[in-house]
Enzyme design. Structure first.
Site, PDB file in Angstrom:
ATOM      1  N   GLU A 152     -43.287 -30.864 -14.762  1.00 25.49           N
ATOM      2  CA  GLU A 152     -42.863 -32.029 -13.979  1.00 25.49           C
ATOM      3  C   GLU A 152     -43.858 -32.373 -12.865  1.00 25.49           C
ATOM      4  OE1 GLU A 152     -38.085 -32.083 -14.499  1.00 25.49           O
ATOM      5  OE2 GLU A 152     -38.829 -30.855 -12.850  1.00 25.49           O
TER       6      GLU A 152
ATOM      7  N   ASP B 293     -31.463 -28.609 -19.494  1.00 27.43           N
ATOM      8  CA  ASP B 293     -31.530 -28.622 -18.025  1.00 27.43           C
ATOM      9  C   ASP B 293     -30.143 -28.541 -17.398  1.00 27.43           C
ATOM     10  OD1 ASP B 293     -32.474 -28.800 -15.440  1.00 27.43           O
ATOM     11  OD2 ASP B 293     -32.909 -30.932 -15.525  1.00 27.43           O
TER      12      ASP B 293
ATOM     13  N   GLU C 169     -25.654 -30.145  -9.881  1.00 21.91           N
ATOM     14  CA  GLU C 169     -26.517 -31.298 -10.138  1.00 21.91           C
ATOM     15  C   GLU C 169     -25.953 -32.191 -11.228  1.00 21.91           C
ATOM     16  OE1 GLU C 169     -31.074 -32.262 -11.709  1.00 21.91           O
ATOM     17  OE2 GLU C 169     -30.482 -30.205 -11.254  1.00 21.91           O
TER      18      GLU C 169
END
Length: 724
Positions: free
Chosen positions: A310, A384, A412
């Site tokens: 990333e 993820d 998240e």
């Protein structure tokens, strides 16, 4: 009048903060509520009538202080600490080597059963009297044993004769803070970072001490202070002084400090023109940096590294590989006993294969090539931190490399701190999963604790949900996820039900009329969120960047695998990602028995159906409904489950304080509203492909698809700095 107003304000501030959180919530599971049953009070008074601690080291002082803090609150009596061990002593607390020889001999067989951080609580006959021993090989074991002893009292255990032998099954039990130096927290939903870098090192906030106490009480022994999307400034002398101040506090509670290391630090703060791990000057720079850190922090744990992921720099920038980068760092840390924890969360914009396969393909060839003080940290699933994923295929496949489990405690992808989601249920599901790599019984728990392949280092890491909110975690029940992570890191074979029972008793009360319904609510809450967000194996259909709310329609981001449409692949013919042998072949990364199971929609567990299969809308599910109806009914079921959570919470109002009730009730109302939002937005979007009516059991959407698409949240909390 002035005095009365000031007094009223003090009472008000002591009871509430501006967001309705109770001051009691600050105490977490260490509230030490008064015990009101006379028979228990008498039992514990007798047990703690005379206590002898044999040492005044800092660790033991903290253990002793915990007794001094807890006993007056629990039983209304101060502990009587003897100045020497005598016939009057009822509780003897000391490391094993300092026990009198006669008592040592009584525990000789048991001391060999515990590891270095383990403890024994044993009642023995001594001088015609009953004596309870709390002992360990190391002083930190005494600290852990102290908290366990006091937890028995908090849970009203009627223990007369103790016989407890316990050790952590995992060596490094670690929190990963995604905290930035500006005090923002990536994926943080409980306020700002605890670490006030501006005031450190001179100003030591009481919260640092209470944070350490809380972690020690559940056996967490390591903390990574900074974000994996690292800032090299934390490795500069000025910031290392601040880190050292925190490390000095945490050391007294058995906690080692780790830092994230930005791979390009030699260039950014070291004035080198390269960060190539094969460059002699780069290795020399890291060696000098390690010496500098260990001079300040003798028990520094090491580095956590996110590299070539990333946008983060890494060894691949210089034509090197993960082994080159990790082993270079491991070499400089090894003389000090430090570890390199190298994250396996990698995927590349230059790689067109299924993102779920990339980490396996990239890391498996390196198995056995990492130095023995390197741990490869792997997320629990291959994408993820989704509400539900199959386990990451690297677990079990990398047999000659120590693997760390990385769970996400912060929510998240599970509604932030607005939603009540009991995550130990998710953690347990993953840990209990059988990889079958060495035949039946090759569970992920055995991979992580090192018992399956006798790996040298065992690690479980959790991405922290802690911030500077008064209640630490934003949602009061978010505390259960922190607590549960610590308990499972200590013993990955505990059940989520046992942990929920413990946490409720320690945090609220021991009333069965309260415990039974709320425990059931907690245990079903994770399945509820899967139903109203990502049923039947759907995944990563969250809105862009902030991951707040649904966004299954998003298709305009710079990379294919940042778009939800990449994952659900809905079209007029059906929905789901074909990862079978006829698709991306991700099933081939699992053991043959699982590959065969996952390859067929008839044999795959339905919770993973659309993760591995693209199926027509009229495909028949196991219960006889069509796939379209099954998806819709599960979304509705998730909403119904939140309705039930609200009813359950309302039913226990008499057993909790007004502040506790109202805070959670308001949050459950938010959760219900957002569960409906998820249901309506997703079903309207998928209906635009299926062109089928909703089942009659599903409530009519409250708004149009265009309305849901128009919603924007530019200031949603927890967004990564400079997210694009």
């Amino acid at each position: 009048m002035k005095h009365t107003l000031a007094k009223s304000l003090f009472i008000l501030l002591s009871f509430f903060t501006g967001n309705g959180q109770s001051i009691e919530d600050y105490k977490l599971w260490l509230r030490y509520h008064p015990i009101e049953k006379p028979e228990l009070v008498d039992l514990y008074l007798n047990l703690t009538e005379h206590v002898y601690f044999s040492s005044d080291s800092k660790l033991l002082k903290n253990a002793k202080s915990e007794f001094s803090n807890a006993l007056p609150q629990l039983i209304g009596n101060n502990a009587k600490f003897d100045t020497s061990f005598s016939r009057n002593t009822k509780l003897l607390v000391t490391v094993y080597e300092q026990l009198p020889e006669e008592i040592k001999s009584k525990l000789k067989t048991k001391i060999g059963l515990i590891k270095e951080e383990g403890f024994i609580i044993q009642t023995v006959d001594y001088n015609n009297s009953s004596l309870t021993i709390l002992t360990a090989k190391q002083e930190v074991g005494i600290l852990y044993g102290t908290f366990r002893f006091l937890s028995f009292m908090q849970m009203h255990k009627k223990i007369v004769d103790f016989n407890i032998v316990d050790s952590p099954k995992i060596q490094l039990r670690m929190l990963n803070h995604w905290d930035n130096l500006d005090r923002s927290v990536e994926r943080g939903y409980a306020g700002f970072s605890l670490w006030n870098w501006q005031k450190l090192p001179e100003h030591i906030d009481q919260r640092y001490i209470d944070y350490a106490r809380a972690n020690a009480s559940i056996g967490i022994n390591a903390t990574v202070l900074t974000n994996v999307n690292a800032n090299a400034l934390v490795l500069t002398p000025r910031y290392l002084q601040k880190v050292a101040a925190l490390a000095n506090i945490f050391r007294e509670y058995g906690i080692k400090v780790y830092l994230t290391a930005r791979f390009s630090a030699p260039m950014e703060i070291g004035n080198l023109n390269t960060a190539d791990p094969k460059d002699e000057n780069v290795e020399k720079w890291w060696a000098q940096k390690a010496m500098e850190i260990y001079d300040l922090i003798p028990n520094f744990g090491g580095f956590l590294v996110k590299a070539n992921s990333e946008g983060q720099p890494g060894p691949q920038n210089y034509g090197r590989n993960h082994v080159d980068g990790a082993n270079m760092m491991a070499t400089v840390l090894k003389p000090f006993g430090g570890h390199v924890i190298w994250r396996a969360f990698v995927y590349s914009e230059h790689n067109n294969i299924d993102r779920a396969k990339q980490a396996y393909d990239e890391f498996l060839p390196y198995d056995g090539k990492f130095d023995d003080n390197v741990v490869v940290q792997v997320k629990n699933g291959p994408i993820d931190f989704q509400p539900r994923e199959p386990f990451h295929p690297l677990f079990g496949a990398m047999k000659n490399t120590s693997l760390a489990m990385e769970f996400q405690i912060t929510q998240e992808y599970l509604g932030f701190s607005s939603h009540l989601v009991y995550l130990p249920k998710l953690f347990e599901e993953v840990l209990d999963t059988d990889t079958f790599v060495e035949g039946k019984g090759s569970t992920i728990a055995k991979v992580i604790d090192g018992s399956l392949y006798q790996n040298k280092i065992s690690v479980m890491a959790g991405v922290s949900n802690i911030g500077n909110d008064l209640n630490w975690t934003g949602h009061p029940f978010g505390q259960a996820n922190w607590y549960g992570f610590g308990r499972l890191a200590w013993n990955p074979y505990l059940t989520s039900e046992q942990i929920a029972d413990e946490w409720l008793r320690l945090t609220f009360n021991n009333e069965s009329e309260f415990i039974a319904p709320i425990k059931e609510m907690m245990l079903t809450s994770r399945e509820a969120v899967v139903n109203y967000m990502n049923p039947l194996g759907l995944h990563h259909i969250f809105d862009s960047g902030h991951h707040y709310g649904p966004g299954p329609w998003v298709d305009n981001l710079g990379r294919a695998d940042w778009n939800p449409v990449y994952y659900h692949r809905a079209d007029n013919d059906g929905i789901g990602y074909n990862r079978t042998s006829l698709g991306s072949k991700a099933t081939s990364q699992y053991a043959p028995i699982l590959k065969k199971l996952y390859d067929s929609p008839k044999t795959i567990p339905e919770e993973y159906l659309l993760w591995f299969h693209h199926l027509p809308w009229d495909y028949t599910l196991q219960d006889g409904t069509t796939l379209w109806d099954g998806i819709a009914l599960r979304y509705q079921k998730g909403v119904n489950q939140v309705y039930q959570m609200l009813r359950t919470w309302q039913s226990v109002q008499p057993y909790i304080t007004k502040a506790q009730y109202e805070d959670v009730n308001m949050l459950l109302q938010i959760q219900l509203k957002e569960a409906k939002w998820w249901r309506d937005a997703c079903l309207l979007y998928f209906q635009s492909h299926s062109n089928l009516p909703l089942p009659k059991e599903v409530e009519k959407p409250e708004n149009t698809l265009e309305y849901y698409k128009s919603l924007k949240f530019p200031f949603a909390p927890g967004i990564r700095p400079n997210w694009n």
